[in-house]
Design an enzyme around this catalytic site. Sequence first.
Site, short mmCIF file in Angstrom:
data_model
loop_
_atom_site.label_atom_id
_atom_site.label_comp_id
_atom_site.label_asym_id
_atom_site.label_seq_id
_atom_site.Cartn_x
_atom_site.Cartn_y
_atom_site.Cartn_z
N GLU A 41 0.81 -1.21 0.00
CA GLU A 41 0.00 0.00 0.00
C GLU A 41 0.85 1.27 0.00
OE1 GLU A 41 -2.47 -3.36 1.14
OE2 GLU A 41 -0.57 -2.63 1.96
N HIS A 100 -10.92 -5.76 8.40
CA HIS A 100 -11.60 -5.54 7.13
C HIS A 100 -12.95 -4.85 7.28
CE1 HIS A 100 -8.72 -8.76 6.16
NE2 HIS A 100 -8.72 -8.24 4.94
#
Length: 351
Positions: A73, A143
Amino acid sequence: MSHSYLDFLPPHCTHFPFSSPRAICNAQALALASDETAVVLGEDIAFGGVFRAAAGLREQFGEERVFNTPLCEQGIAGFSIGLAAMGHRAIAEIQFADYLFPAFDQIVNEAAKLRYRSGSQTNAGGLTIRTPCQAVGHGGLYHSQSIEQFLLPVPGLNVVMPRGPITAKGLLLAAIRSPDPTIVLEPKTLYRSSVEEVPTGDYSIAIGRADVLRKGSDITLISWGAPLYTCLEAMDLLRNPPEKLQHLVPSSLREASVELIDLQTISPWDRRTVVESVKKTGRCIIVSEAPVTGSVSSEVASVIQKEAFLRLEAPVLCLGGWDTPFPHIGETFYKPNAVRILEGILETMRF
């Protein structure tokens, strides 16, 4: 010659029933078609992404403009900032909002500061980062988080959150064309649960503007993303409580007029619409999935307290997740459900 699903729409079709992933894909296709500098990148983007929000784009626009990245990321953010600084429109996907944190240094210290640091000689205004957020039903602590409160205080950064397919397309196109780097937080439960008649042509929604979904005169409900639908459920329970809840809702409060506002833009948020609404109703509840401590809710409440204090008939109530990690189980006990919001409305109305 490759085709997208838009090639097969009926002639002169101005609206089409899109899900959120298809609306997002449509927005990206329009951006790629209208701006040759635009590129789409991210983990697994080449085959359409895990939520299929880029399905068919690689076939339509080629591997040089729609491409996979390593599972990093920080690298996705850094590379996209470089693209934006060189004049490209970089549309990057971070697979889950929870994983913006490895890229946080690049976003906060580079993308958001580049214009200021360079004295406007360069900027990362061409950067858009899309990322799924909020509870998914089984995502657990890595998540399902709402992370907008970490992005709210960052100068130089726009943050938006759609509530469904129409706003997903409109806010994404506005983000892509914004002169400032923008984070688009997409509630992932809406990817599969909602279909709307979305404009098929070029369509955008102004960043920084809230949307009054229902007008009312007695109390203001403010939310963003998926909890808006829970607020609507609570409003229905207030008006028509089922038998098991009728003892909680006195008949005198069932006709209470509730105004519901979708904030839409987290930063810069629409203070004027919010404050004017609360001045009118005198009561306010702010609902989110994120913990209330140090949150967007507490920031909005502080501005309401400052600018509408003399009109308030009750304290501003903030309902959100608890100050714990997002749980593996029991999501409905963590995030505000319709009954909890209903209880908040009754408490505020009785004050």
